[in-house]
Design a protein around this motif. Structure first.
Motif, PDB file in Angstrom:
ATOM      1  N   ARG A 287      52.762  28.348  32.221  1.00 60.62           N
ATOM      2  CA  ARG A 287      54.152  28.271  32.664  1.00 60.62           C
ATOM      3  C   ARG A 287      54.964  29.343  31.949  1.00 60.62           C
ATOM      4  N   LEU A 288      55.987  29.849  32.623  1.00 61.74           N
ATOM      5  CA  LEU A 288      56.866  30.859  32.028  1.00 61.74           C
ATOM      6  C   LEU A 288      58.198  30.224  31.644  1.00 61.74           C
ATOM      7  N   GLU A 289      58.756  30.678  30.531  1.00 68.12           N
ATOM      8  CA  GLU A 289      60.066  30.178  30.106  1.00 68.12           C
ATOM      9  C   GLU A 289      60.882  31.326  29.532  1.00 68.12           C
ATOM     10  N   SER A 290      62.201  31.277  29.780  1.00 65.15           N
ATOM     11  CA  SER A 290      63.094  32.326  29.266  1.00 65.15           C
ATOM     12  C   SER A 290      63.083  32.336  27.749  1.00 65.15           C
ATOM     13  N   GLY A 291      63.189  33.538  27.199  1.00 68.07           N
ATOM     14  CA  GLY A 291      63.351  33.667  25.755  1.00 68.07           C
ATOM     15  C   GLY A 291      62.062  33.711  24.965  1.00 68.07           C
ATOM     16  N   LEU A 292      60.914  33.551  25.635  1.00 70.76           N
ATOM     17  CA  LEU A 292      59.638  33.643  24.922  1.00 70.76           C
ATOM     18  C   LEU A 292      59.079  35.047  25.080  1.00 70.76           C
ATOM     19  N   LYS A 293      58.250  35.450  24.111  1.00 71.42           N
ATOM     20  CA  LYS A 293      57.593  36.753  24.187  1.00 71.42           C
ATOM     21  C   LYS A 293      56.481  36.694  25.233  1.00 71.42           C
ATOM     22  N   LEU A 294      56.337  37.761  26.020  1.00 68.57           N
ATOM     23  CA  LEU A 294      55.252  37.811  27.003  1.00 68.57           C
ATOM     24  C   LEU A 294      54.099  38.642  26.446  1.00 68.57           C
ATOM     25  N   TRP A 295      53.023  37.946  26.068  1.00 67.06           N
ATOM     26  CA  TRP A 295      51.808  38.625  25.593  1.00 67.06           C
ATOM     27  C   TRP A 295      50.831  38.735  26.748  1.00 67.06           C
ATOM     28  N   LEU A 296      50.384  39.938  27.024  1.00 68.64           N
ATOM     29  CA  LEU A 296      49.416  40.164  28.107  1.00 68.64           C
ATOM     30  C   LEU A 296      48.399  41.199  27.648  1.00 68.64           C
ATOM     31  N   GLY A 297      47.142  40.825  27.676  1.00 71.95           N
ATOM     32  CA  GLY A 297      46.094  41.773  27.285  1.00 71.95           C
ATOM     33  C   GLY A 297      46.264  42.287  25.867  1.00 71.95           C
ATOM     34  N   GLY A 298      46.865  41.463  25.006  1.00 63.66           N
ATOM     35  CA  GLY A 298      47.051  41.835  23.606  1.00 63.66           C
ATOM     36  C   GLY A 298      48.296  42.652  23.337  1.00 63.66           C
ATOM     37  N   VAL A 299      49.096  42.912  24.398  1.00 64.84           N
ATOM     38  CA  VAL A 299      50.293  43.746  24.265  1.00 64.84           C
ATOM     39  C   VAL A 299      51.535  42.878  24.498  1.00 64.84           C
ATOM     40  N   ALA A 300      52.579  43.079  23.694  1.00 63.65           N
ATOM     41  CA  ALA A 300      53.858  42.391  23.919  1.00 63.65           C
ATOM     42  C   ALA A 300      54.614  43.177  24.985  1.00 63.65           C
ATOM     43  N   VAL A 301      54.664  42.634  26.203  1.00 67.60           N
ATOM     44  CA  VAL A 301      55.289  43.332  27.327  1.00 67.60           C
ATOM     45  C   VAL A 301      56.767  42.904  27.412  1.00 67.60           C
ATOM     46  N   PRO A 302      57.711  43.853  27.386  1.00 68.76           N
ATOM     47  CA  PRO A 302      59.119  43.478  27.490  1.00 68.76           C
ATOM     48  C   PRO A 302      59.382  42.680  28.763  1.00 68.76           C
ATOM     49  N   SER A 303      59.976  41.488  28.605  1.00 70.54           N
ATOM     50  CA  SER A 303      60.156  40.587  29.742  1.00 70.54           C
ATOM     51  C   SER A 303      61.231  39.566  29.408  1.00 70.54           C
ATOM     52  N   GLU A 304      61.926  39.062  30.447  1.00 70.52           N
ATOM     53  CA  GLU A 304      62.913  38.001  30.225  1.00 70.52           C
ATOM     54  C   GLU A 304      62.232  36.688  29.880  1.00 70.52           C
ATOM     55  N   LYS A 305      61.000  36.530  30.399  1.00 75.51           N
ATOM     56  CA  LYS A 305      60.292  35.267  30.212  1.00 75.51           C
ATOM     57  C   LYS A 305      58.931  35.495  29.567  1.00 75.51           C
ATOM     58  N   GLY A 306      58.449  34.474  28.856  1.00 73.38           N
ATOM     59  CA  GLY A 306      57.107  34.517  28.286  1.00 73.38           C
ATOM     60  C   GLY A 306      56.384  33.222  28.578  1.00 73.38           C
ATOM     61  N   CYS A 307      55.091  33.157  28.234  1.00 69.66           N
ATOM     62  CA  CYS A 307      54.269  31.993  28.561  1.00 69.66           C
ATOM     63  C   CYS A 307      54.406  30.892  27.523  1.00 69.66           C
ATOM     64  N   ILE A 308      54.507  29.667  28.028  1.00 67.80           N
ATOM     65  CA  ILE A 308      54.496  28.484  27.164  1.00 67.80           C
ATOM     66  C   ILE A 308      53.036  28.143  26.880  1.00 67.80           C
ATOM     67  N   ALA A 309      52.677  28.021  25.610  1.00 64.25           N
ATOM     68  CA  ALA A 309      51.286  27.701  25.269  1.00 64.25           C
ATOM     69  C   ALA A 309      51.188  27.268  23.821  1.00 64.25           C
ATOM     70  N   HIS A 310      50.052  26.682  23.480  1.00 61.76           N
ATOM     71  CA  HIS A 310      49.757  26.314  22.090  1.00 61.76           C
ATOM     72  C   HIS A 310      49.491  27.589  21.286  1.00 61.76           C
ATOM     73  N   SER A 311      48.804  28.558  21.939  1.00 60.70           N
ATOM     74  CA  SER A 311      48.534  29.857  21.322  1.00 60.70           C
ATOM     75  C   SER A 311      49.693  30.792  21.686  1.00 60.70           C
ATOM     76  N   ASP A 312      49.456  32.111  21.632  1.00 65.49           N
ATOM     77  CA  ASP A 312      50.511  33.049  22.048  1.00 65.49           C
ATOM     78  C   ASP A 312      50.624  33.138  23.578  1.00 65.49           C
ATOM     79  N   GLY A 313      49.765  32.409  24.311  1.00 62.68           N
ATOM     80  CA  GLY A 313      49.887  32.305  25.768  1.00 62.68           C
ATOM     81  C   GLY A 313      49.433  33.536  26.538  1.00 62.68           C
ATOM     82  N   ASP A 314      48.511  34.283  25.962  1.00 63.20           N
ATOM     83  CA  ASP A 314      48.044  35.518  26.625  1.00 63.20           C
ATOM     84  C   ASP A 314      47.062  35.158  27.749  1.00 63.20           C
ATOM     85  N   VAL A 315      47.625  34.980  28.931  1.00 65.37           N
ATOM     86  CA  VAL A 315      46.876  34.480  30.090  1.00 65.37           C
ATOM     87  C   VAL A 315      45.696  35.406  30.440  1.00 65.37           C
TER      88      VAL A 315
END
Ligand SMILES: [Zn+2]
Length: 160
Positions: free
Chosen positions: A13-41
């Motif tokens: 799930r995505l939520e505003s204000g969270l960091k978006l981690w994708l493929g090990g990179v912090a991608v600038p985004s309004e929303k990030g993934c909700i997860a127990h880990s850093d949420g790198d889908v």
């Protein structure tokens, strides 16, 4: 040479204000993934594809989200640990092909860095790590920017 194929899929799930981690990179985004880990889908899908190809139990079993050890953990560590498991089982990575499904932001500018990070962890060259991205044309939960998904296919090689 013994070849084994595996697939992995992950959703968050995505939520505003969270960091978006994708493929090990912090991608600038309004929303990030909700997860127990850093949420790198993307990294989670890759872990499951590798573990599946090796016939090893999945990421949820290896790194339970009930364990405090994995709270907010950098998924690159999970990728490394998954790789260690498949290496121990006698495999190396042949190639991995992935697709990230996300309405926004556009991730194309970050893909070269993701490929280079992932290939370094998996001890292979970046040509063996393919990452593609798609939207769902505003359809469904991904289109409404409520969630993100990733799919990965992995070929493992064994010299045993
Ligand atoms: Zn995940």
């Amino acid at each position: 040479m013994n070849l084994r194929i595996g697939q992995g899929i992950d959703f968050h799930r995505l939520e505003s204000g969270l960091k978006l981690w994708l493929g090990g990179v912090a991608v600038p985004s309004e929303k990030g993934c909700i997860a127990h880990s850093d949420g790198d889908v993307l990294l989670h899908a890759i872990c499951d594809a590798m573990l599946g190809a090796a016939g090893i139990e999945d990421i949820g079993h290896q790194f339970p989200d009930t364990s405090n050890e994995y709270k907010n953990i950098d998924s690159k560590i999970l990728l490394k640990r998954s790789f260690d498991l498949i290496k121990k089982a006698g495999f190396s990575v042949g190639n991995i092909d992935c697709t990230v499904c996300l309405e926004k932001p556009k991730i194309a500018p970050y893909i070269p860095e993701m490929r280079s990070l992932i290939s370094a962890v998996l001890e292979t060259s970046s040509e063996n790590i393919s990452i593609k991205a798609t939207t769902t044309e505003k359809l469904g939960f991904i289109g409404k920017e409520e969630g993100a998904a990733a799919i990965a296919i992995c070929l493992l090689e064994s010299r045993q």
